[in-house]
Write a protein that holds these residues in place. Structure first.
Motif, mmCIF file in Angstrom:
data_model
loop_
_atom_site.group_PDB
_atom_site.id
_atom_site.type_symbol
_atom_site.label_atom_id
_atom_site.label_comp_id
_atom_site.label_asym_id
_atom_site.label_seq_id
_atom_site.Cartn_x
_atom_site.Cartn_y
_atom_site.Cartn_z
ATOM 1 N N ARG A 137 0.841 -1.203 0.000
ATOM 2 C CA ARG A 137 0.000 0.000 0.000
ATOM 3 C C ARG A 137 0.878 1.255 0.000
ATOM 4 O O ARG A 137 0.638 2.188 -0.781
ATOM 5 C CB ARG A 137 -0.929 -0.013 1.212
ATOM 6 C CG ARG A 137 -1.698 1.285 1.419
ATOM 7 C CD ARG A 137 -2.669 1.176 2.568
ATOM 8 N NE ARG A 137 -3.876 0.501 2.137
ATOM 9 C CZ ARG A 137 -4.893 1.120 1.533
ATOM 10 N NH1 ARG A 137 -4.841 2.417 1.298
ATOM 11 N NH2 ARG A 137 -5.957 0.438 1.161
ATOM 12 N N ARG A 140 1.046 3.878 -3.176
ATOM 13 C CA ARG A 140 0.178 5.008 -2.848
ATOM 14 C C ARG A 140 0.313 6.192 -3.803
ATOM 15 O O ARG A 140 -0.713 6.786 -4.184
ATOM 16 C CB ARG A 140 0.424 5.443 -1.402
ATOM 17 C CG ARG A 140 -0.693 6.285 -0.854
ATOM 18 C CD ARG A 140 -0.724 6.243 0.662
ATOM 19 N NE ARG A 140 -1.902 6.953 1.128
ATOM 20 C CZ ARG A 140 -1.867 7.947 1.975
ATOM 21 N NH1 ARG A 140 -0.722 8.353 2.487
ATOM 22 N NH2 ARG A 140 -2.977 8.544 2.341
ATOM 23 N N HIS A 198 -1.726 5.324 -6.828
ATOM 24 C CA HIS A 198 -3.141 5.298 -6.437
ATOM 25 C C HIS A 198 -3.703 6.722 -6.380
ATOM 26 O O HIS A 198 -4.768 7.007 -6.930
ATOM 27 C CB HIS A 198 -3.266 4.592 -5.083
ATOM 28 C CG HIS A 198 -4.552 4.811 -4.375
ATOM 29 N ND1 HIS A 198 -5.717 4.176 -4.749
ATOM 30 C CD2 HIS A 198 -4.857 5.575 -3.296
ATOM 31 C CE1 HIS A 198 -6.699 4.551 -3.927
ATOM 32 N NE2 HIS A 198 -6.200 5.396 -3.050
ATOM 33 N N LYS A 199 -2.971 7.629 -5.722
ATOM 34 C CA LYS A 199 -3.443 9.006 -5.594
ATOM 35 C C LYS A 199 -3.512 9.704 -6.954
ATOM 36 O O LYS A 199 -4.442 10.474 -7.213
ATOM 37 C CB LYS A 199 -2.562 9.770 -4.612
ATOM 38 C CG LYS A 199 -2.782 9.297 -3.170
ATOM 39 C CD LYS A 199 -1.896 10.014 -2.194
ATOM 40 C CE LYS A 199 -2.497 11.345 -1.868
ATOM 41 N NZ LYS A 199 -1.787 12.049 -0.791
ATOM 42 N N ALA A 247 -13.418 9.929 -0.227
ATOM 43 C CA ALA A 247 -12.441 8.861 -0.426
ATOM 44 C C ALA A 247 -11.422 8.908 0.694
ATOM 45 O O ALA A 247 -11.081 9.984 1.173
ATOM 46 C CB ALA A 247 -11.731 9.017 -1.771
ATOM 47 N N PRO A 301 -8.585 6.135 3.381
ATOM 48 C CA PRO A 301 -8.225 4.806 3.852
ATOM 49 C C PRO A 301 -9.106 4.358 5.017
ATOM 50 O O PRO A 301 -9.573 5.179 5.808
ATOM 51 C CB PRO A 301 -6.774 4.986 4.313
ATOM 52 C CG PRO A 301 -6.694 6.416 4.737
ATOM 53 C CD PRO A 301 -7.615 7.154 3.801
ATOM 54 N N MET A 352 -3.364 1.812 8.059
ATOM 55 C CA MET A 352 -4.276 1.643 6.931
ATOM 56 C C MET A 352 -4.491 0.152 6.623
ATOM 57 O O MET A 352 -3.527 -0.610 6.552
ATOM 58 C CB MET A 352 -3.724 2.363 5.703
ATOM 59 C CG MET A 352 -3.718 3.866 5.861
ATOM 60 S SD MET A 352 -3.071 4.729 4.412
ATOM 61 C CE MET A 352 -1.324 4.685 4.779
ATOM 62 N N SER A 403 -9.631 0.711 1.866
ATOM 63 C CA SER A 403 -10.076 1.992 1.315
ATOM 64 C C SER A 403 -11.584 2.021 1.203
ATOM 65 O O SER A 403 -12.220 0.982 0.993
ATOM 66 C CB SER A 403 -9.497 2.199 -0.094
ATOM 67 O OG SER A 403 -8.095 2.175 -0.095
ATOM 68 N N LEU A 462 -14.142 4.438 -1.149
ATOM 69 C CA LEU A 462 -14.211 5.463 -2.182
ATOM 70 C C LEU A 462 -15.668 5.604 -2.611
ATOM 71 O O LEU A 462 -16.369 4.598 -2.755
ATOM 72 C CB LEU A 462 -13.376 5.056 -3.398
ATOM 73 C CG LEU A 462 -11.966 4.533 -3.144
ATOM 74 C CD1 LEU A 462 -11.385 3.933 -4.411
ATOM 75 C CD2 LEU A 462 -11.080 5.644 -2.637
ATOM 76 N N TYR A 492 -5.832 -5.947 -2.630
ATOM 77 C CA TYR A 492 -7.101 -6.180 -1.942
ATOM 78 C C TYR A 492 -7.441 -7.656 -1.770
ATOM 79 O O TYR A 492 -7.358 -8.449 -2.697
ATOM 80 C CB TYR A 492 -8.239 -5.484 -2.686
ATOM 81 C CG TYR A 492 -8.075 -3.987 -2.751
ATOM 82 C CD1 TYR A 492 -7.896 -3.228 -1.606
ATOM 83 C CD2 TYR A 492 -8.095 -3.322 -3.970
ATOM 84 C CE1 TYR A 492 -7.744 -1.850 -1.660
ATOM 85 C CE2 TYR A 492 -7.956 -1.944 -4.034
ATOM 86 C CZ TYR A 492 -7.779 -1.217 -2.870
ATOM 87 O OH TYR A 492 -7.641 0.142 -2.938
#
Length: 101
Positions: free
Chosen positions: A17, A21, A24-25, A38, A40, A49, A52, A54, A79
């Motif tokens: 993660r 990250r 992801h961002k 959105a 964590p 964390m 998530s 969202l 995930y």
């Protein structure tokens, strides 16, 4: 329609993660104008964390699922659990949001 993504990390996924990250961002940034909220999911310490949540506006469930399939955490296999649901916001939010920049 807003779709809510409830995403739980695999055990031991914190390092992955953290590494993924920034990607992801950036991926979220491409749909920033459609994000209702959105962030964590955290353990009870309020810091670690573990997943998530969202909520993002998409034209269809298919579009939401296609977006999620391309999401960097998903592509990296972070995930353990993925749930996607249509959502109707009926309550004006007043808590839990960062101050306006």
């Amino acid at each position: 329609m807003i779709y809510v993504f409830h995403l739980l990390d695999k055990p031991g996924g914190l390092e992955l993660r953290q590494r993924m990250r920034p990607e992801h961002k950036a991926y979220l940034g491409a749909v920033a104008d459609r994000i209702a909220f959105a962030g964590p999911l955290l353990t009870d310490d309020g810091k670690t964390m573990i997943g998530s949540v969202l909520a993002i506006d998409f034209d269809s469930r298919e579009a939401a699922l296609a977006w999620q399939a391309g999401e960097p955490f998903s592509k990296a296999g972070l995930y353990a659990s993925v749930a996607v649901h249509a959502f109707q916001n009926l309550w004006p939010q007043k808590a839990g949001f960062p101050p306006a920049a």
